[in-house]
Design an enzyme around this catalytic site. Sequence first.
Site, mmCIF file in Angstrom:
data_model
loop_
_atom_site.group_PDB
_atom_site.id
_atom_site.type_symbol
_atom_site.label_atom_id
_atom_site.label_comp_id
_atom_site.label_asym_id
_atom_site.label_seq_id
_atom_site.Cartn_x
_atom_site.Cartn_y
_atom_site.Cartn_z
ATOM 1 N N VAL A 1 0.826 -1.215 0.000
ATOM 2 C CA VAL A 1 0.000 0.000 0.000
ATOM 3 C C VAL A 1 0.853 1.256 0.000
ATOM 4 O O VAL A 1 0.356 2.344 -0.294
ATOM 5 C CB VAL A 1 -0.964 0.024 1.206
ATOM 6 C CG1 VAL A 1 -1.988 -1.089 1.110
ATOM 7 C CG2 VAL A 1 -0.217 -0.035 2.538
ATOM 8 N N ASN B 1 -6.945 -1.231 6.248
ATOM 9 C CA ASN B 1 -6.566 -2.154 7.315
ATOM 10 C C ASN B 1 -5.074 -2.492 7.331
ATOM 11 O O ASN B 1 -4.547 -2.836 8.384
ATOM 12 C CB ASN B 1 -7.373 -3.453 7.157
ATOM 13 C CG ASN B 1 -6.839 -4.577 8.007
ATOM 14 O OD1 ASN B 1 -7.049 -4.617 9.212
ATOM 15 N ND2 ASN B 1 -6.128 -5.520 7.384
ATOM 16 N N SER C 1 -6.123 1.896 16.565
ATOM 17 C CA SER C 1 -5.747 1.080 17.704
ATOM 18 C C SER C 1 -5.950 1.882 18.979
ATOM 19 O O SER C 1 -5.907 3.119 18.959
ATOM 20 C CB SER C 1 -4.271 0.680 17.581
ATOM 21 O OG SER C 1 -3.767 0.178 18.800
ATOM 22 N N TYR D 1 3.858 4.161 15.942
ATOM 23 C CA TYR D 1 2.549 3.537 15.718
ATOM 24 C C TYR D 1 1.422 4.354 16.362
ATOM 25 O O TYR D 1 0.386 4.602 15.749
ATOM 26 C CB TYR D 1 2.583 2.125 16.285
ATOM 27 C CG TYR D 1 1.331 1.313 16.116
ATOM 28 C CD1 TYR D 1 0.953 0.837 14.865
ATOM 29 C CD2 TYR D 1 0.536 0.984 17.211
ATOM 30 C CE1 TYR D 1 -0.190 0.060 14.710
ATOM 31 C CE2 TYR D 1 -0.604 0.206 17.071
ATOM 32 C CZ TYR D 1 -0.965 -0.251 15.822
ATOM 33 O OH TYR D 1 -2.102 -1.014 15.674
ATOM 34 N N ALA D 2 1.631 4.787 17.598
ATOM 35 C CA ALA D 2 0.611 5.570 18.293
ATOM 36 C C ALA D 2 0.360 6.899 17.578
ATOM 37 O O ALA D 2 -0.788 7.336 17.450
ATOM 38 C CB ALA D 2 1.022 5.815 19.746
ATOM 39 N N ALA D 3 1.435 7.543 17.109
ATOM 40 C CA ALA D 3 1.281 8.801 16.390
ATOM 41 C C ALA D 3 0.526 8.605 15.078
ATOM 42 O O ALA D 3 -0.344 9.399 14.712
ATOM 43 C CB ALA D 3 2.653 9.422 16.120
ATOM 44 N N LYS E 1 -1.616 6.177 14.350
ATOM 45 C CA LYS E 1 -3.009 5.831 14.619
ATOM 46 C C LYS E 1 -3.784 7.028 15.161
ATOM 47 O O LYS E 1 -4.990 7.160 14.894
ATOM 48 C CB LYS E 1 -3.083 4.647 15.582
ATOM 49 C CG LYS E 1 -2.623 3.323 14.963
ATOM 50 C CD LYS E 1 -3.342 3.024 13.652
ATOM 51 C CE LYS E 1 -3.117 1.599 13.181
ATOM 52 N NZ LYS E 1 -3.774 1.341 11.863
ATOM 53 N N ILE F 1 -5.928 -8.014 19.967
ATOM 54 C CA ILE F 1 -6.501 -9.022 19.072
ATOM 55 C C ILE F 1 -5.430 -10.079 18.811
ATOM 56 O O ILE F 1 -4.311 -9.750 18.426
ATOM 57 C CB ILE F 1 -6.955 -8.398 17.728
ATOM 58 C CG1 ILE F 1 -7.886 -7.203 17.960
ATOM 59 C CG2 ILE F 1 -7.610 -9.465 16.865
ATOM 60 C CD1 ILE F 1 -9.221 -7.529 18.579
#
Length: 276
Positions: free
Chosen positions: A64, A90, A153, A166-168, A170, A199
């Site tokens: 992607v 996703n 997330s 990752y947090a930034a 999301k 998950i």
Amino acid sequence: MGKLDGKVALVSGSGRGIGREIALKLAGDGAAVVVNDLDAEPAEQTVAAVEAAGGRAVACVGSVTDEGFAERFVQTAAQTFGGLDIIVNNAGYTWDSVVQKMTDEQWDAILDVHLKAPFRILRAAQPVISAAVKQARQAGAAVPCRKVVNISSIAGLGGNAGQANYAAAKAGVTGLTKTLAKEWGRYNVTVNTVAFGLIKTRLTEIPADGDAMIDMAGNQIKVGVNPDLLSAMERGIPLGRAGTPRDAAGSVYLLCIPESDYVSGQTLVCGGGFAM
């Protein structure tokens, strides 16, 4: 008769895990699905599973984050199935490190896959959606409600140690979602986010003390979760267990069916009651 009969869906990262379950769930209720994965084999396996169940699907293989992928993804839907009604962003992975050890490469890679790629896909989809809406209005026909579901997330809502990138990314997905909900309301498009909690997937179930690696764009990334940490996290979930890919797919499905046609700009947390 399925609730998604006649709909066409894009689901990125749908060769494996959560994405595969999303593709199967949407196809099982009538949608034609464009399946995407980095690798041809898992993408074709998902397509085969959809077709074996009586559904329609086609593979669009590639990253992607590649230049031109977004346009190819969107055009696969338009040319194969004649339209575009549902977009599920996703695809993604994690590449963790505490901030003082995180490289620019780690930061850029995660922002690219989780935030820039959805932006590009939505940008590429706009002309197709706009043209379809204009055609319907000129014909005096009703404009159907189209759906965008961006995957986030709980790390993007409350942060998570070792996941600044990752947090930034999301958290950025939330801003992207809320903005597109305002911009695309005139097209009768709802734009929402699902934020996953814990998950269980092939990546989270691997012990962290092992040597499991995944290859992402030539980078060897160590995967796995400390079993004791995983157990402690599960105990902190009010429902008492981690979610399954099928649980995750069900939450996305809720925002794709007609019952959610007046829900837009929202974040649905699929986390068993867990809060950061």
